[in-house]
Design an enzyme around this catalytic site. Structure first.
Site, PDB file in Angstrom:
ATOM      1  N   ASP A 175      10.870 -11.285  -2.654  1.00  0.00           N
ATOM      2  CA  ASP A 175      10.282  -9.971  -2.950  1.00  0.00           C
ATOM      3  C   ASP A 175       8.832  -9.956  -2.487  1.00  0.00           C
ATOM      4  OD1 ASP A 175       9.494  -7.527  -3.910  1.00  0.00           O
ATOM      5  OD2 ASP A 175      10.357  -7.800  -5.906  1.00  0.00           O
ATOM      6  N   GLU A 189       0.831  -1.208   0.000  1.00  0.00           N
ATOM      7  CA  GLU A 189       0.000   0.000   0.000  1.00  0.00           C
ATOM      8  C   GLU A 189       0.862   1.252   0.000  1.00  0.00           C
ATOM      9  OE1 GLU A 189      -0.103   2.045   2.916  1.00  0.00           O
ATOM     10  OE2 GLU A 189      -0.211   0.745   4.686  1.00  0.00           O
ATOM     11  N   CYS A 201       7.710  -1.104  -1.623  1.00  0.00           N
ATOM     12  CA  CYS A 201       8.848  -2.029  -1.655  1.00  0.00           C
ATOM     13  C   CYS A 201       9.921  -1.732  -0.620  1.00  0.00           C
ATOM     14  CB  CYS A 201       9.460  -2.070  -3.046  1.00  0.00           C
ATOM     15  SG  CYS A 201      10.267  -0.529  -3.579  1.00  0.00           S
ATOM     16  N   ARG A 213       0.526  -2.257  12.462  1.00  0.00           N
ATOM     17  CA  ARG A 213      -0.158  -3.231  11.603  1.00  0.00           C
ATOM     18  C   ARG A 213      -0.582  -2.614  10.274  1.00  0.00           C
ATOM     19  NH1 ARG A 213      -0.895  -7.827  14.310  1.00  0.00           N
ATOM     20  NH2 ARG A 213      -2.330  -8.653  12.733  1.00  0.00           N
ATOM     21  N   HIS A 224      13.271   0.212  -7.127  1.00  0.00           N
ATOM     22  CA  HIS A 224      12.678  -0.917  -6.410  1.00  0.00           C
ATOM     23  C   HIS A 224      13.747  -1.553  -5.531  1.00  0.00           C
ATOM     24  CE1 HIS A 224      10.041  -4.246  -5.569  1.00  0.00           C
ATOM     25  NE2 HIS A 224      10.856  -5.120  -6.122  1.00  0.00           N
TER      26      HIS A 224
END
Length: 268
Positions: free
Chosen positions: A122, A40, A70, A65, A107
């Protein structure tokens, strides 16, 4: 990471502590992470600070939580794996997109070494492999997420393919978490960044995937069945709670002039 924090992280992803840092345990941890911790980018649109430091990542993913993108997801997962005895290296990658290859440090992915060899782990690329992929083979690898190949380029990088399409190009030189700060800043602030132009929260499920993009809820089944509907304003925060375990006090919203219109399915 101390033992108590590692145990809290394992509870967060509903995973057992492995007896040894082996291949099967790595596969189980990888899948558990994908099913428990959403991909997210809500922090960008809630104007929350993103700090690439181990404790900050653990506070967000384990303590609050929440999920992340990435740098956060793989950064935190690397810390957990190291605490469990794995040898882990951070790798930089550039993502392939409609306009070509992305920026340096676009990334963050992980190289995990076990007694059997090297693996690509990943948990921060949205729709990707459910399990780690072998890094020491260019053969096709079947996974519930697709057919994957990892091919070395002439320059010594590694191109990761999914179903015949290039996903990203990995550099093999190990990096530190702080190396990704410039890339993270660009993703958060540039008008060209996918993450500035979209709002997404997505999680792998036992039967498929659940994604909330803006107010569009998409449920995907294992056989490709797809259910999509627009939520009313009053349904959005309950949807974050029920589908992702994320409790928010206000709805994330894109800045009007930055709306992108289309969700990039590959990255969430």
């Amino acid at each position: 990471m101390d033992e108590a924090t590692a145990d809290a992280y394992l509870r967060r992803i509903s995973a057992d502590r492995p007896g040894a840092p082996g291949d099967e345990a790595l596969r189980a941890l990888h899948l558990s992470h994908l099913r428990a911790v959403p991909f997210e980018n809500l922090a960008i649109h809630l104007e929350e600070e993103i700090v690439l430091a181990e404790q900050s990542l653990l506070d967000k993913i384990v303590g609050a939580r929440r999920g992340g993108f990435c740098y956060e997801l793989n950064g935190a997962f690397a810390a957990l794996l190291r605490a469990l005895g794995y040898e882990v290296e951070l790798l930089s990658a550039r993502v392939f997109g409609p306009e070509g290859i992305g920026i340096p440090y676009d990334h963050l992915a992980l190289r995990v070494r076990t007694s059997s060899g090297s693996w690509l782990a990943d948990v921060g690329f949205g729709r990707h492999s459910h399990y780690p992929l072998r890094l020491d083979s260019d053969a096709e690898q079947a996974d519930p997420g697709g057919r994957f190949r990892i091919v070395e380029t002439r320059e010594g990088d590694l191109d990761v393919y999914r179903d015949g399409e290039p996903q990203y190009r990995l550099e093999q030189r190990p990096r530190e978490l702080a190396d990704f700060e410039a890339g993270c800043w660009w993703q958060r602030t540039s008008p060209k960044s996918h993450f500035r132009r979209s709002l997404v929260c997505s999680r792998l499920t036992e039967t498929g995937r659940v994604t909330l993009s803006g107010r569009t809820l998409v449920l995907t089944g294992a056989e490709g069945a797809r259910e999509e509907r627009e939520l009313a304003a009053a349904e959005v925060l309950p949807a974050y709670r029920s589908h992702f375990g994320i409790v928010l006090d206000r709805e994330p919203a894109l800045v009007q002039e930055e709306r992108a219109g289309e969700e990039d399915e590959r990255r969430g």
